[in-house]
Design an enzyme around this catalytic site. Structure first.
Site, short mmCIF file in Angstrom:
data_model
loop_
_atom_site.label_atom_id
_atom_site.label_comp_id
_atom_site.label_asym_id
_atom_site.label_seq_id
_atom_site.Cartn_x
_atom_site.Cartn_y
_atom_site.Cartn_z
N GLY A 1 5.45 8.53 1.26
CA GLY A 1 6.38 8.33 2.38
C GLY A 1 7.33 7.16 2.09
CG HIS A 2 5.80 3.15 1.78
ND1 HIS A 2 4.44 3.32 1.73
CD2 HIS A 2 6.05 2.41 2.90
CE1 HIS A 2 3.89 2.71 2.75
NE2 HIS A 2 4.82 2.16 3.47
CE LYS B 1 2.36 8.54 10.51
NZ LYS B 1 2.16 7.17 10.86
CD GLN C 1 4.19 -5.62 11.57
OE1 GLN C 1 5.18 -6.16 11.10
NE2 GLN C 1 4.03 -4.30 11.53
N GLY D 1 11.09 4.83 8.16
CA GLY D 1 10.56 6.18 8.31
C GLY D 1 10.57 6.62 9.77
CG LEU E 1 2.52 11.69 3.12
CD1 LEU E 1 3.11 11.22 1.80
CD2 LEU E 1 1.17 12.34 2.87
CB SER E 2 -0.39 7.56 7.89
OG SER E 2 -1.05 6.41 8.34
CG HIS F 1 2.09 6.34 1.80
ND1 HIS F 1 3.24 6.90 2.29
CD2 HIS F 1 1.58 5.60 2.81
CE1 HIS F 1 3.42 6.55 3.54
NE2 HIS F 1 2.43 5.74 3.89
CB ALA G 1 -0.97 -0.02 1.19
O1 PAF Z 1 6.52 -0.32 8.96
C1 PAF Z 1 6.07 -1.34 8.40
O2 PAF Z 1 5.49 -1.28 7.33
C2 PAF Z 1 6.26 -2.69 9.07
O3 PAF Z 1 6.20 -2.60 10.45
C3 PAF Z 1 7.56 -3.41 8.63
C4 PAF Z 1 8.80 -2.67 9.09
C5 PAF Z 1 7.58 -3.58 7.12
C6 PAF Z 1 7.61 -4.81 9.26
O4 PAF Z 1 6.51 -5.58 8.88
#
Ligand code: PAF
Length: 284
Positions: A34-35, A154, A62, A152, A189-190, A32, A30
């Site tokens: 920020g990535h 963030k 997670q 990030g 951004l999120s 954006h 997903a």
């Molecule tokens: O920040 C994220 O998107 C996740 O926590 C990560 C670092 C990819 C681990 O699943």
């Protein structure tokens, strides 16, 4: 050309074709802007002779039982297109079975403990979240073999915990934080911003305003926190507003007037949980 590898053996076949360093950007997809800023920082660091690897993996360990893993957006083809446009060399997008052959219960596998910093701030309301995050990051580090990894700012607690893991478990990886990308209204951004209505978004900008107020306020940590708190008004439910040491190992002394640190905020606007943070230098 961007190559997509779904398995460890595919990845090994495609990686190592360039002579330079390998930079890694772990994501859950997903993607954006920020990535893409992380990808840009990665490319800037390794140059054209280096390899930039992005992982796309929605990590089940997670997510808490009350967090809807199945609803997490997975626009895979769009993500690969963005990676291609950004000049990523390899997208590593493993299946759950590849990452967790023995199942996804953290209690039944060897996993990474997050330590005390994993149970404060975000960790206080998301038990096990950071253990799951660190476990998958450790696995991804081992699978992708980077020299440098980008996260990030963030998600500052995530960055602090990954840096601590790399130090404590001796991963030969240089972890870099990348400055938060903000929209024109200041909101960080999120992917979660999509859930905000127009009215909620107008309320949510109190969060970056609060951070700016803290940064602009001279004086002690207590005064900075009060300046931030004064901005967090309206239909906004603050989960925490904290001033911490940069490594998050301890809260800053409220009376301190000469320390560097970080202000961190989490708040619920409508049903959306938002987090943000900024550096502070008190009295410096
Ligand atoms: O920040 C994220 O998107 C996740 O926590 C990560 C670092 C990819 C681990 O699943």
């Amino acid at each position: 050309m961007t190559i997509v590898a779904h398995t460890r053996s595919e990845y090994r076949e495609f990686i190592g074709r360039k002579p330079g360093k390998r930079a890694f950007v772990p994501t859950m997809g997903a993607l954006h802007a920020g990535h893409l800023e992380l990808v840009k920082a990665a490319r800037q660091e390794v140059g054209p002779d280096g390899e930039v690897v992005v992982s796309i993996f929605v990590n089940p360990t997670q997510f808490g039982a009350n967090e809807d893993l199945t609803q997490y957006p997975r626009p895979f083809h769009e993500d690969v297109k963005l990676c291609t446009e950004a000049g990523v060399d390899v997208v590593f997008a493993p299946l759950v079975e590849e990452m967790y052959p023995g199942g996804v219960s953290l209690g039944d596998m060897t996993s990474v403990q997050a330590g005390p910093v994993g149970s404060i701030l975000e960790g206080a309301s998301r038990p096990g979240h950071f253990a799951g995050m660190l476990t998958v990051v450790a696995k991804l580090f081992n699978l992708t073999g980077p020299d440098i990894a980008f996260f990030g700012e963030k998600d500052y607690q995530q960055l602090a915990l990954v840096s601590a893991m790399v130090r404590d478990l001796n991963f030969p990886i240089d972890v870099r934080g990348v400055t938060t990308v903000r929209d024109t209204d200041g909101l960080a951004l999120s992917s979660r911003n999509l859930y905000l209505s127009d009215a909620e978004r107008a309320t949510a900008v109190a969060i970056p305003r609060a951070l700016t107020a803290a940064q602009m306020c001279g004086g002690s940590v207590r005064e900075k926190l009060a300046a931030a708190q004064a901005e967090l008004v309206g239909d906004i439910e603050v989960t925490y507003l904290a001033a911490m040491r940069n490594d998050l190992q301890a809260a800053l002394d409220p009376d301190a007037t000469d320390v560097p640190g970080r202000i961190l905020i989490a708040a619920r606007v409508g049903t959306t949980h938002l987090i943000d943070n900024c550096p502070i230098s008190v009295g410096v």
